[in-house]
Design a protein around this motif. Structure first.
Motif, PDB file in Angstrom:
ATOM      1  N   GLY A 199       0.829  -1.194   0.000  1.00  0.00           N
ATOM      2  CA  GLY A 199       0.000   0.000   0.000  1.00  0.00           C
ATOM      3  C   GLY A 199       0.863   1.243   0.000  1.00  0.00           C
ATOM      4  N   VAL A 200       0.561   2.146  -0.918  1.00  0.00           N
ATOM      5  CA  VAL A 200       1.228   3.442  -0.993  1.00  0.00           C
ATOM      6  C   VAL A 200       0.173   4.490  -0.696  1.00  0.00           C
ATOM      7  CG1 VAL A 200       2.412   5.095  -2.503  1.00  0.00           C
ATOM      8  CG2 VAL A 200       2.937   2.651  -2.667  1.00  0.00           C
ATOM      9  N   GLU A 201       0.523   5.448   0.143  1.00  0.00           N
ATOM     10  CA  GLU A 201      -0.458   6.454   0.567  1.00  0.00           C
ATOM     11  C   GLU A 201       0.213   7.818   0.710  1.00  0.00           C
ATOM     12  OE1 GLU A 201      -3.403   8.601   1.433  1.00  0.00           O
ATOM     13  OE2 GLU A 201      -3.847   6.508   0.965  1.00  0.00           O
ATOM     14  N   PHE A 202      -0.525   8.851   0.327  1.00  0.00           N
ATOM     15  CA  PHE A 202      -0.042  10.223   0.417  1.00  0.00           C
ATOM     16  C   PHE A 202      -0.198  10.787   1.830  1.00  0.00           C
ATOM     17  CE2 PHE A 202      -0.662  14.838  -0.333  1.00  0.00           C
ATOM     18  CZ  PHE A 202       0.562  15.113  -0.912  1.00  0.00           C
ATOM     19  N   SER A 203      -1.247  10.390   2.528  1.00  0.00           N
ATOM     20  CA  SER A 203      -1.578  10.933   3.842  1.00  0.00           C
ATOM     21  C   SER A 203      -0.555  10.521   4.900  1.00  0.00           C
ATOM     22  CB  SER A 203      -2.967  10.444   4.254  1.00  0.00           C
ATOM     23  OG  SER A 203      -3.201  10.674   5.632  1.00  0.00           O
ATOM     24  N   THR A 204       0.064  11.499   5.501  1.00  0.00           N
ATOM     25  CA  THR A 204       0.996  11.241   6.596  1.00  0.00           C
ATOM     26  C   THR A 204       0.280  10.544   7.746  1.00  0.00           C
ATOM     27  OG1 THR A 204       2.289  13.174   5.966  1.00  0.00           O
ATOM     28  CG2 THR A 204       2.614  12.338   8.209  1.00  0.00           C
ATOM     29  N   TYR A 205      -0.921  10.994   8.040  1.00  0.00           N
ATOM     30  CA  TYR A 205      -1.715  10.396   9.122  1.00  0.00           C
ATOM     31  C   TYR A 205      -1.893   8.893   8.904  1.00  0.00           C
ATOM     32  CZ  TYR A 205      -6.098   8.812  11.212  1.00  0.00           C
ATOM     33  OH  TYR A 205      -7.055   8.065  11.842  1.00  0.00           O
ATOM     34  N   LEU A 206      -2.301   8.494   7.692  1.00  0.00           N
ATOM     35  CA  LEU A 206      -2.537   7.070   7.430  1.00  0.00           C
ATOM     36  C   LEU A 206      -1.240   6.268   7.413  1.00  0.00           C
ATOM     37  CD1 LEU A 206      -5.368   7.099   4.756  1.00  0.00           C
ATOM     38  CD2 LEU A 206      -5.541   6.647   7.200  1.00  0.00           C
ATOM     39  N   CYS A 207      -0.181   6.851   6.892  1.00  0.00           N
ATOM     40  CA  CYS A 207       1.106   6.139   6.878  1.00  0.00           C
ATOM     41  C   CYS A 207       1.583   5.863   8.298  1.00  0.00           C
ATOM     42  CB  CYS A 207       2.144   6.935   6.097  1.00  0.00           C
ATOM     43  SG  CYS A 207       1.829   6.951   4.322  1.00  0.00           S
ATOM     44  N   GLU A 208       1.419   6.839   9.169  1.00  0.00           N
ATOM     45  CA  GLU A 208       1.819   6.638  10.560  1.00  0.00           C
ATOM     46  C   GLU A 208       0.907   5.620  11.243  1.00  0.00           C
ATOM     47  OE1 GLU A 208       1.811  10.616  12.155  1.00  0.00           O
ATOM     48  OE2 GLU A 208       3.703  11.105  11.155  1.00  0.00           O
ATOM     49  N   ARG A 209      -0.383   5.656  10.941  1.00  0.00           N
ATOM     50  CA  ARG A 209      -1.329   4.757  11.609  1.00  0.00           C
ATOM     51  C   ARG A 209      -1.230   3.319  11.106  1.00  0.00           C
ATOM     52  NH1 ARG A 209      -7.602   5.451  13.271  1.00  0.00           N
ATOM     53  NH2 ARG A 209      -7.903   3.275  13.800  1.00  0.00           N
ATOM     54  N   GLY A 251       1.178   2.122   8.598  1.00  0.00           N
ATOM     55  CA  GLY A 251       2.488   1.675   8.127  1.00  0.00           C
ATOM     56  C   GLY A 251       2.635   1.597   6.619  1.00  0.00           C
ATOM     57  N   TRP A 252       1.784   2.320   5.889  1.00  0.00           N
ATOM     58  CA  TRP A 252       1.894   2.320   4.429  1.00  0.00           C
ATOM     59  C   TRP A 252       3.168   3.013   3.990  1.00  0.00           C
ATOM     60  CZ3 TRP A 252      -1.457  -1.101   4.183  1.00  0.00           C
ATOM     61  CH2 TRP A 252      -2.779  -0.990   4.601  1.00  0.00           C
ATOM     62  N   GLN A 253       3.585   2.717   2.778  1.00  0.00           N
ATOM     63  CA  GLN A 253       4.711   3.433   2.179  1.00  0.00           C
ATOM     64  C   GLN A 253       4.220   4.821   1.798  1.00  0.00           C
ATOM     65  OE1 GLN A 253       6.970   1.491  -0.985  1.00  0.00           O
ATOM     66  NE2 GLN A 253       7.236   3.461  -2.007  1.00  0.00           N
ATOM     67  N   GLN A 254       4.916   5.849   2.229  1.00  0.00           N
ATOM     68  CA  GLN A 254       4.522   7.230   1.913  1.00  0.00           C
ATOM     69  C   GLN A 254       4.937   7.547   0.483  1.00  0.00           C
ATOM     70  OE1 GLN A 254       4.032   9.929   4.799  1.00  0.00           O
ATOM     71  NE2 GLN A 254       3.017  11.093   3.210  1.00  0.00           N
ATOM     72  N   GLY A 255       4.003   8.152  -0.268  1.00  0.00           N
ATOM     73  CA  GLY A 255       4.323   8.552  -1.626  1.00  0.00           C
ATOM     74  C   GLY A 255       3.102   9.065  -2.348  1.00  0.00           C
ATOM     75  N   SER A 256       3.364   9.628  -3.498  1.00  0.00           N
ATOM     76  CA  SER A 256       2.304  10.175  -4.338  1.00  0.00           C
ATOM     77  C   SER A 256       2.183   9.338  -5.608  1.00  0.00           C
ATOM     78  CB  SER A 256       2.611  11.625  -4.711  1.00  0.00           C
ATOM     79  OG  SER A 256       1.734  12.067  -5.723  1.00  0.00           O
ATOM     80  N   VAL A 257       0.962   9.101  -6.028  1.00  0.00           N
ATOM     81  CA  VAL A 257       0.709   8.371  -7.270  1.00  0.00           C
ATOM     82  C   VAL A 257       1.356   9.079  -8.461  1.00  0.00           C
ATOM     83  CG1 VAL A 257      -1.513   9.502  -7.709  1.00  0.00           C
ATOM     84  CG2 VAL A 257      -1.102   7.207  -8.608  1.00  0.00           C
ATOM     85  N   VAL A 258       1.641  10.351  -8.319  1.00  0.00           N
ATOM     86  CA  VAL A 258       2.237  11.134  -9.414  1.00  0.00           C
ATOM     87  C   VAL A 258       3.632  10.642  -9.748  1.00  0.00           C
ATOM     88  CG1 VAL A 258       3.011  13.447 -10.101  1.00  0.00           C
ATOM     89  CG2 VAL A 258       0.850  13.167  -8.872  1.00  0.00           C
ATOM     90  N   ASP A 259       4.431  10.301  -8.718  1.00  0.00           N
ATOM     91  CA  ASP A 259       5.841  10.015  -9.004  1.00  0.00           C
ATOM     92  C   ASP A 259       6.489   8.935  -8.150  1.00  0.00           C
ATOM     93  OD1 ASP A 259       5.989  11.319  -6.571  1.00  0.00           O
ATOM     94  OD2 ASP A 259       6.945  13.119  -7.381  1.00  0.00           O
ATOM     95  N   VAL A 260       5.726   8.267  -7.293  1.00  0.00           N
ATOM     96  CA  VAL A 260       6.349   7.245  -6.451  1.00  0.00           C
ATOM     97  C   VAL A 260       6.843   6.083  -7.304  1.00  0.00           C
ATOM     98  CG1 VAL A 260       4.253   5.909  -5.952  1.00  0.00           C
ATOM     99  CG2 VAL A 260       6.100   5.961  -4.284  1.00  0.00           C
TER     100      VAL A 260
END
Length: 192
Positions: free
Chosen positions: A73-83, A85-94
């Protein structure tokens, strides 16, 4: 912009039964449809990548439908990544690696046209076999409950997306697109 997708946003559109956009049961049915259709087409799924996975309901349901697959799972939201454990990133360029099934659901409407076009190109780069794309289009606005739909999205015409997808994907209905060249048989009436 990551701060816009905070706890209050997910409480409203994902958790509160009075205002959530979709129920957990509907997400499970969505995953069952995606899995059943890909299994019907005999598309092997060993790797699932969800770009903008949110709270992870769809990703977890797909993981259960394809129990031998690896999920990311890749997610832009800092809140969700912290909650979660998703990989932080944007669909634009991750750059998250290639996957047999790439999912991008309810993400592209939050991007401007330029970023959205880049995101579609990035989704193409990551997709080996199938893409599940869900996005609110201009034609869908009349169908939406405004209390359960975030109005801060750009509702582009469906044709805008189709033009950008047609070079690299074959639409097979239900939000599913197969990466060209298509290596499985898809009858013409199954194409959308």
């Amino acid at each position: 912009m990551s701060e816009r997708f905070d706890k209050a946003y997910y409480d409203r559109f994902y958790r509160n039964p009075e205002t959530r956009a979709v129920t957990p049961a509907a997400v499970r049915r969505q995953a069952q449809f995606i899995a059943a259709y890909l299994q019907h087409l005999e598309v092997p799924v060993r790797q699932i990548l969800d770009m903008g996975c949110g709270t992870g309901l769809l990703l977890r349901a797909l993981g259960k439908a394809f129990p031998k697959s690896n999920v990311l799972g890749v997610e832009f939201s800092t809140y969700l990544c912290e909650r979660y454990g998703w990989q932080q990133g944007s669909v634009v360029d991750v750059n998250a690696g290639d996957a047999d099934l790439v999912v991008c659901n309810d993400v592209l409407g939050y991007l401007n046209d330029s970023d959205c076009a880049q995101a579609l190109a990035n989704l193409t780069r990551h997709t080996r076999s199938a893409l599940y794309l869900g996005v609110l289009t201009r034609e869908d606005l009349a169908l939406c409950d405004p209390n359960r739909t975030d109005q801060a999205q750009t509702a582009r015409p469906a044709a805008w997306y189709r033009r950008r997808l047609q070079k690299n994907f074959l639409p097979v209905g239900g939000g599913l697109f197969l990466r060209k060249p298509v290596e499985v048989t898809v009858w013409h009436l199954e194409r959308s």
